[in-house]
Design a protein around this motif. Structure first.
Motif, short mmCIF file in Angstrom:
data_model
loop_
_atom_site.label_atom_id
_atom_site.label_comp_id
_atom_site.label_asym_id
_atom_site.label_seq_id
_atom_site.Cartn_x
_atom_site.Cartn_y
_atom_site.Cartn_z
N PHE A 2 -19.21 -18.70 -18.55
CA PHE A 2 -17.97 -18.07 -19.01
C PHE A 2 -16.78 -19.01 -18.84
CE2 PHE A 2 -20.45 -14.20 -18.34
CZ PHE A 2 -20.10 -13.45 -19.45
N ASN A 3 -15.82 -18.85 -19.76
CA ASN A 3 -14.50 -19.47 -19.63
C ASN A 3 -13.47 -18.44 -20.08
OD1 ASN A 3 -15.06 -22.48 -19.00
ND2 ASN A 3 -16.44 -22.03 -20.70
N TYR A 4 -12.25 -18.58 -19.56
CA TYR A 4 -11.24 -17.53 -19.73
C TYR A 4 -9.95 -18.10 -20.28
CZ TYR A 4 -7.55 -14.33 -17.97
OH TYR A 4 -6.45 -13.52 -17.83
N THR A 5 -9.47 -17.49 -21.37
CA THR A 5 -8.15 -17.79 -21.91
C THR A 5 -7.20 -16.66 -21.56
OG1 THR A 5 -9.09 -19.01 -23.78
CG2 THR A 5 -6.81 -18.28 -23.99
N CYS A 6 -6.12 -16.99 -20.86
CA CYS A 6 -5.09 -16.01 -20.53
C CYS A 6 -3.98 -16.11 -21.57
CB CYS A 6 -4.53 -16.27 -19.14
SG CYS A 6 -3.23 -15.12 -18.66
N HIS A 7 -3.54 -14.97 -22.08
CA HIS A 7 -2.56 -14.96 -23.17
C HIS A 7 -1.22 -14.34 -22.76
CE1 HIS A 7 -4.98 -16.28 -26.66
NE2 HIS A 7 -5.99 -15.74 -26.01
N THR A 8 -0.96 -14.22 -21.49
CA THR A 8 0.27 -13.52 -21.11
C THR A 8 0.84 -14.09 -19.82
OG1 THR A 8 1.24 -11.33 -20.74
CG2 THR A 8 -0.90 -11.76 -19.74
N LEU A 9 2.11 -13.79 -19.61
CA LEU A 9 2.75 -14.04 -18.32
C LEU A 9 3.29 -12.73 -17.73
CD1 LEU A 9 4.69 -17.27 -19.30
CD2 LEU A 9 2.82 -17.14 -17.66
N LEU A 10 3.16 -11.65 -18.47
CA LEU A 10 3.68 -10.36 -18.02
C LEU A 10 2.67 -9.68 -17.09
CD1 LEU A 10 5.08 -8.98 -21.40
CD2 LEU A 10 6.30 -10.26 -19.62
N PRO A 11 3.08 -9.35 -15.88
CA PRO A 11 2.14 -8.74 -14.93
C PRO A 11 1.49 -7.47 -15.50
CG PRO A 11 4.15 -9.40 -13.81
CD PRO A 11 4.41 -9.59 -15.28
N GLU A 12 2.25 -6.67 -16.24
CA GLU A 12 1.70 -5.42 -16.74
C GLU A 12 0.64 -5.62 -17.82
OE1 GLU A 12 5.75 -5.87 -18.91
OE2 GLU A 12 4.84 -6.42 -17.00
N ALA A 13 0.59 -6.84 -18.39
CA ALA A 13 -0.40 -7.13 -19.42
C ALA A 13 -1.71 -7.67 -18.84
CB ALA A 13 0.16 -8.14 -20.43
N LEU A 14 -1.72 -7.92 -17.54
CA LEU A 14 -2.95 -8.35 -16.86
C LEU A 14 -3.70 -7.09 -16.44
CD1 LEU A 14 -1.47 -11.25 -14.71
CD2 LEU A 14 -2.86 -11.47 -16.77
N GLU A 15 -4.76 -6.77 -17.16
CA GLU A 15 -5.42 -5.48 -17.02
C GLU A 15 -5.97 -5.25 -15.61
OE1 GLU A 15 -7.43 -3.88 -21.02
OE2 GLU A 15 -8.36 -5.68 -20.22
N VAL A 16 -5.87 -4.02 -15.19
CA VAL A 16 -6.56 -3.55 -13.99
C VAL A 16 -7.27 -2.25 -14.35
CG1 VAL A 16 -4.95 -4.63 -12.37
CG2 VAL A 16 -4.54 -2.28 -13.12
N TRP A 17 -8.44 -2.03 -13.75
CA TRP A 17 -9.18 -0.79 -13.97
C TRP A 17 -9.42 -0.13 -12.62
CZ3 TRP A 17 -9.08 1.04 -18.56
CH2 TRP A 17 -9.10 0.20 -19.67
#
Length: 885
Positions: A422-437
């Motif tokens: 796996f590799n990961y691309t992050c597309h945001t700097l907004l904390p609320e856009a970093l998903e949590v479940w």
């Protein structure tokens, strides 16, 4: 073959669904000495049903299957294209040309073009399997592909063949391409980027497959009622899609719910099994992705959810008809709508189901149909799963589950394989856009995955404690499991721990990602973090969307730029050529006139073509600051109302907004309402003498973008510095000859560096200044109090002028600006308005403006998705090209 014998006007009337004669019309064969197999087939068809056996010139009898397959797969001549088109019309649509409606003609044309790609598609898959080629599996919740017909014609080099063939049938290619319904399988930049990437992967002959969801309704269709956004279903599949190839025989079962249980396997080792409570079928639909100027045709595989047991006859016969189909309804909800509104617990559960559904199906698809029985230890050498943002991150524990529970690997070996795959691309700097479940939701829906996540976190935190002994604050900060405000899984942390590489999508974004968002992780693993600046495909967003500019480029520097955008640098000397500047301006003017005609037809919006086209199109979000643009418009109007300037002194300007707000995003929807109410007043204000206009066409999409972007003079990229990850609209505008007004944010930084400060309108705070202001304590009201222009604009909105005298109508927006203003609109207002004044002065010097526009085109070849993909290949994927002969 089928030939039209009606006059062109009558044919056009028929195709548009208006009244027409139903008289019999002849169908004849071409007058050729040796008619080909398609002509002979049609001659037999007209004589009535009979065997598909023909007598070829040699006199022997043989099946025509080979000839049929050859012509279906290779309609490379005008005659064979017409033949295949007529066959599709008759035998797939079930109509003759005389009775065909526009829908029939479009479907037949699309399938004719699709058939031209099938041989390459099959050959590509076979070649990659035989070579055991390393594959890029791009996992994305969005693929905003745009219309397919023109792109497929371009990639197969059939545009002129199709145009000529249809003209001989008295049909118009442009009319049929305009009829196409765009699939709304994305929300904005994330989906458009994914579409650009799979286009470039095919163009570069990289073995790749895109995996996503076949949303039945996609992103909503936006309408305006009294200026307010109203969401309507996007029924893009109501007439079917001629571009997809269903493969129900390759469906995958996806599980949910239930519980786990422990047992001992035949070797005596302790094992865990998942006993699910619910099963859903994932049915694959394949879209061919042709590579420009290559025979390689890659695959986009979208999954549709179906019930494993859709209908209960016993319940139905008992009279409980709704219960009989309940399973089907529940299952199909998973792929019903893109991003269901998630302010309710049910909405959150559906979103998580969507994410796991397509990831689980995709991993299973690759392991079972591509890798098959190969050694699992070779998985990282055979495939790379690229996580496009956090939506597919549940794939990390899913692969672990498969390796542990189904393939019998030990934990350490399974984790080593997973982490290297796996590799990961992050597309945001907004904390609320970093998903949590939430742990509760994950445990209920995916109990085995939660157990695996706990184990991953336990091992990871052991490493953190070993590396930073005694630093329990750091341990808590870096834990994949957050404790407050509720226990939840931080998906960005899980992705970072479970991937080989983590990348941002612009130089500034990647720096801030490593320095601020994931700083603890970059300190632990500095080698894991890298940057890949986004790019856009020049095939769609230049060659197709801007044929005038493309033709001009072809004449000036040759045609090679389409596949090698760095060649645009050859254009730079032409910026000082007066005759070339005049041609460039003529192309821009023609693009404006084309857009004006489209908007009048599409939305009934009448606009002048002779004006500065000032364009802001992007998702409606506060950080993108559409409100700042609107305050500028109100300021211009306020100046005229107060007599500070005469209307005749204004540079004629058309401000175009295009944006959708998430259905549950109240502030964004209020801003849309305010824009529309301001437009209603400004567009009819006699004081402005028509020199300032606002256009906000509903339902902005790729189709409209392809006409609007080439018409733009000024590109609005005005997000608060440090909040936009990259942007790709900024690249599309610059490549099509628009100058940018923007902050030093996202890829704006790289655009400005490449085009030069003199060809870019920079304003506002940079990211360190934003941070410093936040640290000091930001008071937006203080800016209102000291700036007369800002105060005038806000007071004009509050006065009720734009709300029929209701002074409270926009209190929600104004109050937030004055007392919160999270994205510092008021702090950047003065710099922005002053810079816009410079824009007006600069635009009046048409030669200097044109020179800057040409230099923007010449110096932004870096922003092709072909270069982005090469960066991924060099820095992350290491998957070699495999061109087929």
């Amino acid at each position: 073959m089928c030939f039209s014998t009606t006059p062109r006007a009558a044919a056009r009337s028929r195709r548009n669904g208006t009244a027409r004669s139903r008289g019999r019309r002849g169908v004849r064969t071409a007058a050729v000495a040796d008619p080909g197999p398609w002509q002979r087939v049609y001659a037999l068809q007209r004589e009535g049903p009979r065997s598909w056996q023909l007598e070829p010139p040699t006199g022997s009898v043989q099946p025509v299957t080979e000839n049929i397959e050859r012509f279906i797969s290779s309609p490379t001549t005008v005659e064979s294209f017409k033949s295949e088109f007529c066959r599709q019309l008759r035998y797939e649509q079930g109509v003759d040309l005389v009775d065909a409606r526009t829908e029939d003609l479009y479907q037949a044309l699309a399938r004719t073009v699709r058939s031209a790609m099938v041989d390459g598609w099959i050959a590509t898959q076979a070649s990659h399997r035989a070579a055991k080629a390393k594959t890029v599996a791009y996992l994305s919740a969005e693929f905003l592909m745009g219309p397919q017909l023109e792109n497929a014609l371009l990639s197969t080099a059939l545009t002129e063949v199709a145009r000529t063939a249809l003209a001989e049938l008295e049909l118009d290619l442009d009319e049929l391409t305009a009829y196409e319904t765009e699939p709304g399988l994305g929300n904005g930049g994330l989906g458009r980027l994914a579409a650009c990437f799979i286009d470039s992967l095919a163009a570069k002959s990289i073995p790749a497959i895109g995996y996503g969801i076949r949303y039945e309704y996609g992103i909503f269709r936006q309408t305006f009622v009294d200026g307010r956004q109203v969401e309507q279903p996007d029924r893009w599949l109501v007439k079917g899609s001629p571009w997809e190839l269903a493969q129900p025989e390759n469906s995958v079962t996806v599980n949910f719910g239930g519980h786990t249980e422990q047992y001992t396997d035949e070797t005596g080792a302790p094992r865990t099994r998942w006993v699910p409570a619910e099963q859903v079928l994932a049915v694959p639909y394949n879209y061919m992705v042709p590579g420009f100027e290559t025979r390689n045709v890659n695959t986009l595989r979208l999954w549709s959810a179906k019930a494993t047991d859709a209908f209960d006859l016993q319940i139905f016969n008992s009279g409980d008809y709704e219960s009989a189909v309940r399973r089907q309804t529940v299952a199909e909800n998973i792929s019903k709508v893109l991003y269901p509104e998630d302010s309710t617990p049910q909405g959150k559960e559906l979103r998580l189901k969507q994410q796991y559904f397509f990831v689980a199906a995709s991993l299973r698809d690759y392991l079972d149909t591509v890798l098959r029985d190969d050694d699992l230890s070779t998985l990282p050498e055979r495939v790379v799963f690229q996580l496009n943002d956090t939506h597919p991150v549940i794939g990390v524990p899913e692969l672990m589950r498969i390796l542990l529970d189904e393939r019998g690997l030990g934990w350490d070996e399974a984790w080593d394989i997973t982490r290297r795959t796996f590799n990961y691309t992050c597309h945001t700097l907004l904390p609320e856009a970093l998903e949590v479940w939430s742990v509760d939701l994950l445990g209920r829906l995916l109990p085995r995955h939660l157990e695996i996540i706990y184990r991953i976190n336990e091992d990871f935190l052991g490493l953190v404690r070993e590396t930073y002994p005694g630093d329990e604050l750091r341990v808590r900060r870096m834990s994949i499991i957050q404790e407050r405000p509720e226990r939840a899984v931080r998906m960005a942390f899980l992705a970072t721990v479970g991937s080989t590489k983590v990348n941002g999508v612009a130089a500034l974004h990647s720096q801030l990602l490593a320095d601020k968002v994931l700083d603890d992780f970059s300190a632990l693993w500095p080698e894991k973090f890298t940057n890949v600046t986004n790019g856009v495909t020049p095939r769609r967003f230049m060659r197709l969307s801007n044929p005038g500019l493309s033709g001009l480029l072809d004449e000036a520097i040759g045609t090679g730029w389409t596949n090698d955008l760095a060649q645009l640098a050859k254009l730079e000397p032409f910026a000082d050529d007066a005759s070339f500047r005049a041609e460039f301006r003529a192309v821009k003017q023609a693009n404006k006139e084309r857009f004006v005609r489209l908007l009048a037809q599409r939305d009934g919006i009448e606009l002048p073509a002779d004006a500065l086209y000032d364009v802001m199109v992007k998702r409606l979000h506060e950080y993108k600051r559409q409100m700042l643009k609107l305050l500028h418009v109100v300021t211009l109007y306020d100046r005229v109302l107060k007599g500070e300037v005469k209307a005749s002194d204004l540079q004629p300007r058309v401000v175009v907004f295009g944006a959708k707000a998430a259905p549950g995003y109240k502030m964004a929807k209020e801003i849309i309402h305010l824009i529309n109410r301001v437009a209603a007043v400004v567009n009819n204000a006699p004081e402005l003498e028509g020199r300032l206009r606002i256009a906000f066409p509903a339902n902005y999409n790729v189709t409209l973008a392809e006409r609007l972007i080439p018409a733009a003079d000024l590109s609005e990229q005005i997000s608060l510095a440090g909040k936009e990850a990259s942007g790709t609209g900024n690249m599309k505008f610059a490549l099509n000859g628009a100058l940018t007004i923007g902050t030093d944010d996202g890829a704006n930084v790289e655009i400005r560096q490449l085009v030069g400060d003199e060809n870019f309108f920079l304003f506002g705070m940079d990211e360190p200044a934003v941070q410093a202001l936040e640290d000091r304590g930001y008071n937006p009201t203080s800016y209102y109090e000291v700036d007369a222009g800002l105060r005038g604009a806000i007071d004009l909105i509050s006065s009720g002028l734009f709300s029929d005298g209701d002074r409270t109508a926009f209190e929600f927006v104004i109050s937030d600006l004055l007392y919160k203003d999270r994205f510092m609109v008021l702090a950047d207002y003065r710099s922005y308005v002053d810079t816009q004044d410079r824009v007006e002065v600069a635009y009046r010097d048409e030669d200097a403006w044109t020179r800057s526009a040409i230099l923007n085109v010449a110096r932004t070849g870096f922003f092709t998705s072909d270069r982005s993909i090469q960066d991924y290949l060099d820095r992350i994927w290491h998957a070699p090209a495999k061109p087929i002969a």
